[in-house]
Design an enzyme around this catalytic site. Structure first.
Site, PDB file in Angstrom:
ATOM      1  N   ASP A 146      57.383 -39.430   8.525  1.00 17.98           N
ATOM      2  CA  ASP A 146      58.780 -39.475   8.926  1.00 17.98           C
ATOM      3  C   ASP A 146      58.994 -39.191  10.412  1.00 17.98           C
ATOM      4  OD1 ASP A 146      58.180 -36.801   8.859  1.00 17.98           O
ATOM      5  OD2 ASP A 146      59.640 -36.263   7.341  1.00 17.98           O
TER       6      ASP A 146
ATOM      7  N   TYR B 274      54.473 -34.569  18.161  1.00 16.63           N
ATOM      8  CA  TYR B 274      53.182 -33.907  18.027  1.00 16.63           C
ATOM      9  C   TYR B 274      52.332 -34.013  19.294  1.00 16.63           C
ATOM     10  CZ  TYR B 274      53.802 -32.794  13.117  1.00 16.63           C
ATOM     11  OH  TYR B 274      54.257 -32.249  11.942  1.00 16.63           O
TER      12      TYR B 274
END
Length: 443
Positions: free
Chosen positions: A162, A240
């Site tokens: 997601d 990330y």
């Protein structure tokens, strides 16, 4: 249709069931399979309270072969070693002064080492007992696990995450455009991708966004990375990538916290699962879920001074909606374009055709087909190929059972940087986790 959820006692499973209830999914039966009966009971109680008498029939099945038999779709959302394993991954890395994170760096390698053999067992079970089923892989590290499973299932396994859709939603909000009216040019690996263009009516709106510090400060990635760094990149990275671009800041923030992310979630979820069967399960689950979302990547926001998450991002990542969109596109041949983890073919010329990449795909009854993304900028391509080499070394180590190969996988990751550190991390993991000892049986 029949949907089987492997890891059916997972904390986010009620999100999937809620999406099935709220949308015309065509799913008539959901089979929950898990190795922990208490967790399944807790999840079942949430589902029963939240949607009494609504949605598909829910069945609990203990045997893997029976669980997948007759399935049209299989969602694989397992966590080998549980949150105990996750906290071990975090602390083993932090003891060496390197990043301890679930999917990035040493933590991702260690998680992959013990997960891949189980994922391969699942792939073989599906191939044998449900050869027509499509497997949608949620299991982290999603790209690595999907690539391993594709050795058995080929194109019939598709990985989802997601993070990209969350990034697109936030960027569209900052640009004040409808996400459905924009084309998001995104490419990379799972948890390692870059948004390179945002096309609206044929115009790339990304340069306008990158030049506007106020607009950048209005959403998570702009706060995490800062306007000057985003302008230097000329792209917006997946959140990330914070762990790669601000590694020392992330390590310091995680090390100074009273608990790692895994420790926090373990305490929170242990309390939730212990109360399985007691009245109020749905309310307790929703409170825990909101807290989980509110504290997501808190170490990065704390280190960067980003502050609290936007309330619009607290509704639950969206992976359940991505999965249902994927399932509906295949089952009903409703053409859709989704960012997925699939075999590269020729989408990203920097990698070979069998490498699993995360790119926009055209989805229909014949599965997901990656759209041409073109070459990444040299910096992004170099990082991507380095991490892909680590992913493949991890797969090889997990399938061979070789401890020396596992050390290699750890040592070549760009966030580890030392063979000696890799050796000590693996030693700690082997001392603490029987699940890893069962995999790495050879020197």
């Amino acid at each position: 249709m029949r949907l089987t959820i492997l890891g059916g006692g997972g904390f986010r499973v009620p999100l999937v069931h809620s999406a099935l209830v709220s949308e015309d999914s065509g799913v008539e039966t959901v089979v929950l399979h898990d190795t922990d009966p208490q967790r399944v009971r807790a999840v079942r109680s949430v589902i029963d309270e939240a949607s009494p008498g609504h949605g598909p029939e829910v069945i609990v099945e203990d045997d893997l072969a029976t669980a997948v038999q007759g399935a049209d779709f299989v969602f694989s959302a397992i966590r080998v070693g549980g949150l105990r394993g996750r906290t071990c991954d975090e602390r083993s890395a932090l003891a060496e002064g390197v990043l301890g994170q679930e999917t990035t760096g040493a933590g991702g390698v260690c998680y992959g080492l013990r997960t891949i053999p189980v994922a391969m067992t699942i792939a073989e079970a599906v191939r044998r007992h449900a050869p027509e089923a499509w497997v949608i892989n949620f299991t982290n590290p999603a790209g690595m696990v999907t690539e391993a499973m594709s050795r058995v299932l080929g194109e019939r396994v598709i990985g989802i995450c997601d993070s990209p859709v969350g990034l697109f939603r936030r960027v569209a909000r900052a640009l004040e455009v409808d996400p459905a009216a924009a084309w998001f040019d995104y490419a990379g690996l799972n948890h390692l991708g870059w948004l390179r263009r945002v096309l609206v009516d044929g115009e790339d709106r990304l340069p306008r966004l990158l030049a506007d510090d106020d607009a950048l400060a209005s959403f998570e990635e702009g706060q995490l990375f800062g306007g000057s760094w985003l302008r230097a990149l000329g792209m917006i990275p997946n959140e990330y990538l914070y762990y790669y671009y601000f590694t020392q800041d992330a390590i310091a923030s995680i090390s100074e916290a009273t608990a790692t992310r895994g420790e926090f979630l373990r305490e929170q979820q242990d309390a939730f699962y212990r109360a399985a069967g007691e009245p109020g399960a749905a309310k307790r689950w929703e409170e825990a879920r909101r807290e989980r979302e509110a504290t997501y990547m808190s170490e990065g926001r704390q280190a960067s001074g980003a502050g609290s998450r936007n309330v619009a991002d607290l509704d639950g990542g969206g992976y359940d909606k991505v999965a249902l969109s994927l399932m509906r596109a295949i089952a009903a041949d409703e053409r859709a374009t989704l960012v997925l983890n699939v075999r590269n073919r020729s989408a990203v010329p920097d990698l070979d055709e069998d490498a699993v990449v995360e790119v926009p795909c055209l989805v229909g009854r014949n599965g997901a087909h990656p759209l041409a993304a073109g070459a990444l900028d040299s910096h992004a391509a170099g990082l991507m190929t380095s991490v892909k080499a680590t992913e493949r070394a991890t797969i090889d180590a997990a399938l061979s059972g070789s401890r020396s190969a596992a050390v290699k996988a750890l040592a070549i990751h760009p966030l580890v940087g030392s063979v000696r550190s890799a050796e000590r991390i693996l030693t700690r993991e082997l001392e603490a986790l029987p699940e890893l000892n069962a995999v790495l049986t050879l020197r």
